[in-house]
Every structure is written in structure tokens, then in C-alpha cells.
Design a protein around this motif. Structure first.
Motif, short mmCIF file in Angstrom:
data_model
loop_
_atom_site.label_atom_id
_atom_site.label_comp_id
_atom_site.label_asym_id
_atom_site.label_seq_id
_atom_site.Cartn_x
_atom_site.Cartn_y
_atom_site.Cartn_z
N THR A 137 0.81 -1.23 0.00
CA THR A 137 0.00 0.00 0.00
C THR A 137 0.84 1.28 0.00
O THR A 137 0.32 2.34 -0.30
CB THR A 137 -0.92 0.06 1.24
N LEU A 138 2.11 1.17 0.37
CA LEU A 138 2.97 2.36 0.44
C LEU A 138 4.16 2.17 -0.51
O LEU A 138 4.41 1.06 -0.98
CB LEU A 138 3.45 2.55 1.89
N PRO A 139 4.91 3.25 -0.78
CA PRO A 139 6.03 3.14 -1.73
C PRO A 139 7.11 2.15 -1.27
O PRO A 139 7.20 1.82 -0.08
CB PRO A 139 6.60 4.57 -1.76
N ASP A 140 7.92 1.71 -2.21
CA ASP A 140 9.05 0.83 -1.89
C ASP A 140 9.87 1.42 -0.76
O ASP A 140 10.11 2.64 -0.74
CB ASP A 140 9.98 0.68 -3.11
N GLY A 141 10.28 0.58 0.16
CA GLY A 141 11.11 1.05 1.27
C GLY A 141 10.33 1.57 2.45
O GLY A 141 10.91 1.98 3.46
N ALA A 142 8.99 1.54 2.36
CA ALA A 142 8.18 2.13 3.44
C ALA A 142 8.33 1.39 4.77
O ALA A 142 8.10 1.99 5.83
CB ALA A 142 6.71 2.18 3.02
N MET A 143 8.71 0.12 4.72
CA MET A 143 8.93 -0.58 6.00
C MET A 143 9.99 0.15 6.82
O MET A 143 9.93 0.19 8.04
CB MET A 143 9.37 -2.03 5.75
N GLY A 144 10.96 0.74 6.11
CA GLY A 144 12.03 1.47 6.78
C GLY A 144 11.59 2.79 7.39
O GLY A 144 12.33 3.41 8.15
N TRP A 145 10.38 3.23 7.06
CA TRP A 145 9.88 4.47 7.67
C TRP A 145 9.62 4.26 9.17
O TRP A 145 9.64 5.21 9.94
CB TRP A 145 8.55 4.90 7.05
N PHE A 146 9.37 3.01 9.53
CA PHE A 146 9.00 2.70 10.91
C PHE A 146 10.23 2.23 11.67
O PHE A 146 10.79 1.18 11.38
CB PHE A 146 7.88 1.64 10.94
N GLU A 147 10.63 3.06 12.61
CA GLU A 147 11.85 2.78 13.37
C GLU A 147 11.72 1.50 14.18
O GLU A 147 12.67 0.73 14.31
CB GLU A 147 12.06 3.99 14.29
N VAL A 148 10.54 1.27 14.73
CA VAL A 148 10.29 0.07 15.54
C VAL A 148 8.96 -0.52 15.11
O VAL A 148 7.98 0.21 14.94
CB VAL A 148 10.24 0.45 17.04
N ILE A 149 8.95 -1.84 14.93
CA ILE A 149 7.68 -2.52 14.65
C ILE A 149 7.47 -3.57 15.74
O ILE A 149 8.17 -4.58 15.79
CB ILE A 149 7.67 -3.16 13.24
N GLY A 150 6.54 -3.28 16.62
CA GLY A 150 6.18 -4.22 17.67
C GLY A 150 4.95 -5.00 17.21
O GLY A 150 3.91 -4.40 16.97
N ALA A 151 5.08 -6.32 17.09
CA ALA A 151 3.99 -7.09 16.49
C ALA A 151 3.91 -8.50 17.06
O ALA A 151 4.93 -9.09 17.43
CB ALA A 151 4.17 -7.17 14.98
N GLY A 152 2.71 -9.03 17.13
CA GLY A 152 2.47 -10.46 17.39
C GLY A 152 2.96 -10.95 18.74
O GLY A 152 2.76 -10.31 19.77
N ASP A 153 3.63 -12.10 18.69
CA ASP A 153 3.99 -12.82 19.92
C ASP A 153 5.27 -12.30 20.56
O ASP A 153 5.82 -12.95 21.45
CB ASP A 153 4.17 -14.32 19.60
N ILE A 154 5.72 -11.14 20.15
CA ILE A 154 6.98 -10.59 20.70
C ILE A 154 6.85 -10.25 22.18
O ILE A 154 7.83 -10.19 22.92
CB ILE A 154 7.41 -9.35 19.87
N VAL A 155 5.61 -10.03 22.63
CA VAL A 155 5.36 -9.78 24.06
C VAL A 155 4.42 -10.88 24.58
O VAL A 155 3.67 -11.47 23.81
CB VAL A 155 4.71 -8.39 24.30
N PRO A 156 4.46 -11.14 25.88
CA PRO A 156 3.65 -12.26 26.41
C PRO A 156 2.14 -12.01 26.36
O PRO A 156 1.38 -12.95 26.13
CB PRO A 156 4.12 -12.39 27.87
N HIS A 157 1.72 -10.77 26.54
CA HIS A 157 0.28 -10.50 26.61
C HIS A 157 -0.12 -9.50 25.53
O HIS A 157 0.46 -8.43 25.43
CB HIS A 157 -0.10 -9.95 27.98
N LYS A 158 -1.11 -9.88 24.72
CA LYS A 158 -1.56 -9.01 23.63
C LYS A 158 -2.52 -7.95 24.16
O LYS A 158 -2.97 -8.01 25.32
CB LYS A 158 -2.20 -9.86 22.54
N LYS A 159 -2.86 -6.96 23.31
CA LYS A 159 -3.83 -5.95 23.71
C LYS A 159 -5.11 -6.63 24.19
O LYS A 159 -5.46 -7.68 23.65
CB LYS A 159 -4.16 -5.04 22.51
N PRO A 160 -5.78 -6.14 25.22
CA PRO A 160 -5.68 -4.82 25.82
C PRO A 160 -4.54 -4.65 26.84
O PRO A 160 -4.44 -3.58 27.43
CB PRO A 160 -7.04 -4.66 26.52
N ALA A 161 -3.72 -5.67 27.04
CA ALA A 161 -2.56 -5.50 27.94
C ALA A 161 -1.63 -4.42 27.37
O ALA A 161 -1.57 -4.23 26.15
CB ALA A 161 -1.81 -6.82 28.08
#
Ligand code: XBP
Ligand code: MG
Length: 257
Positions: A137-161
């Protein structure tokens, strides 16, 4: 006007309306491929959204809506395989351009980048789903626009935690008062506020419009772009019909309460 160093975005429902026509469809395709006769309707999926995370959502479905299903001995393995298949189907849908970004998202990301405002993502969805959406959906390289991507099972408790927002703040070495969060759901607002972030912008969608957002700073239909104006449901209205950086700098902590 209160400053901020970073904008942190939820993904599903916030960057794009992915739940009904993306995740739900991918779950159903995975069920069919596995020979299961499960079908998650638009309405049922709205109820299932009370649990975040796809694997957790499948287990919730079995516990609450399909108690007669004969469970395999290795239930976790079964759910994991089903969910991997769902992720493949979801990525294929994104690759086919099934879901566009919501109005104003690309505009605001561009304005943030131009001003040097840092960007991050805090989501419960699987990391591959984030890249599939952004890369399609965004131009090439747009993943690099985001300094940090926190996603999925990287933390023990998902939202609403609050775990995922806390994790992103730690990675960025920022305090909760330095950022503004963007969410579409009450679970997302609870997660951000649980991490101490008191500036939360909500853009509702069909599944979340009736939820309690009294803890948010502002509740809108969209962020607003050249075609669709931002309209306030609660809190201040952007005077030019767009959530832009000056509007964000003027935001109070919460709508009420
Ligand atoms: C939305 C979710 C996710 C997706 C499914 O999270 O609850 O679980 O519905 O994602 P958010 P997975 O709005 O925080 O992005 O199947 O990959 O878990
Ligand atoms: Mg969301």
C-alpha cells in the motif's frame, strides 16, 4: 501546544480496514483448506474480535461458539498450523491489493516523515501481516519508515494488555508522554493508556464504532484526506478536515472522565 517525538500506529482497523475483508476471509479460507466446516460470518467475527490475536481467537471460538468440535490431542499444534495457513491466505489477499490504507494515513505518515517525527507500530497481528500490508500500500522502502515494529507474539500478553506499547516505548527510548498513539478499538486504547500514553487518537470503523472511547483524546471517522474530511465523534474537530501535525500538537489527554 504540547510537543511529541513519535507517532505509534496500530495496524488492523487503524492503518487499514483489514478485519472484515482481510483477516476474516483468510481465517475462512484456512478453515476450508483444512477441511473444516467452520465459517466466520461478518457478525460472528465482530463478537470474536473481543479476543485479540488470531491463535487466541480460534481458541476462543472453540471454547465459546463451537464446543462440540472434537479436539485433537495436540490442540496447540493444530491451532498453530491453522493459523500459519491463515497467515499465508492473508498475505495473498494483501498481495492482491485487497485492502487499501484508510483515508489520511499515507498523508499523515508523509507529513510526519517530512518533519522528522519518528514512527512506530504497535500491533497484535503477526509481523508478516504488517509487512504484507505496508509493502502493498505504500512506496518501496516504506517498511524502513517505521523505526520500531512491535507485532504479534513478541510480548507475552496481547492488547488490551499494555505490553506491546511498553515494548515499543522501551525500544525507542521514549517516555509515554513523548508519543501519540493511533487506534481503532477500545482494546487498543486500553493498551496504549495502560502503558501511560494519554494522547490517543481513535478512528473508528464498522466493528468498533459503538465502543467506549471516553479515555481517548479524540474520536474521529477518519484522519481525513482530500476526498474524505475528518469528522469528530468526540473531542476536538480538525478545522481543516484533516488530522495533521498542528492538530496533534493541540490535543488534550482525554475526551472525558
Ligand atoms: C488486531 C487483531 C489481530 C488480527 C489477527 O490487532 O486482533 O489479532 O485480527 O492477527 P491490532 P493474527 O488492531 O492490534 O493490529 O491472526 O496475525 O494474530
Ligand atoms: Mg486495531
Amino acid at each position: 501546544m504540547a510537543g511529541f517525538d513519535a507517532l505509534i500506529f496500530d495496524v488492523d482497523g487503524t492503518l487499514a480496514d483489514t478485519e472484515r475483508d482481510g483477516h476474516r476471509v483468510a481465517f475462512n479460507r484456512a478453515f476450508a483448506e483444512a477441511g473444516l466446516d467452520w465459517e466466520w460470518s461478518v457478525e460472528l467475527y465482530g463478537s470474536l474480535l473481543s479476543v485479540t490475536g488470531g491463535k487466541e481467537r480460534i481458541l476462543y471460538y472453540l471454547n465459546e461458539y463451537n464446543t462440540g468440535f472434537e479436539r485433537p490431542d495436540d490442540l496447540a499444534g493444530f491451532v498453530g498450523e491453522l493459523h500459519r495457513s491463515k497467515t499465508r491466505h492473508y498475505m495473498a489477499l494483501m498481495g492482491a491489493g485487497a485492502i487499501p490504507l484508510r483515508p489520511g494515513v499515507a498523508r499523515l505518515l508523509g507529513e510526519a516523515r517530512d518533519s522528522g517525527t519518528r514512527l512506530a507500530i504497535a500491533t497484535t497481528t503477526t509481523p508478516e501481516n504488517v509487512s504484507a500490508l505496508i509493502e502493498n500500500t505504500l512506496p518501496d522502502g516504506a517498511m524502513g519508515w517505521f523505526e520500531v515494529i512491535g507485532a504479534g507474539d513478541i510480548v507475552p500478553h496481547k492488547k488490551p494488555a499494555p505490553d506491546i506499547y511498553e515494548w515499543v516505548l522501551r525500544e525507542m527510548r521514549l517516555g509515554a508522554g513523548d508519543v501519540i498513539a493511533f487506534e481503532d478499538s477500545a482494546h487498543g486504547v486500553s493498551s496504549a493508556m495502560g502503558a501511560g500514553i494519554d494522547r490517543v487518537v481513535v478512528t473508528v470503523n464498522g466493528y468498533t464504532a459503538g465502543q467506549d472511547f471516553s479515555a481517548a483524546s479524540v474520536v474521529l471517522n477518519t484522519l481525513g484526506d482530500a476526498v474524505v474530511s475528518a469528522q469528530a465523534i468526540a473531542g476536538p474537530l480538525p478545522s481543516n478536515g484533516r488530522v495533521d501535525l498542528p492538530f496533534l500538537a493541540s490535543l488534550p489527554g482525554r475526551v472525558s472522565g
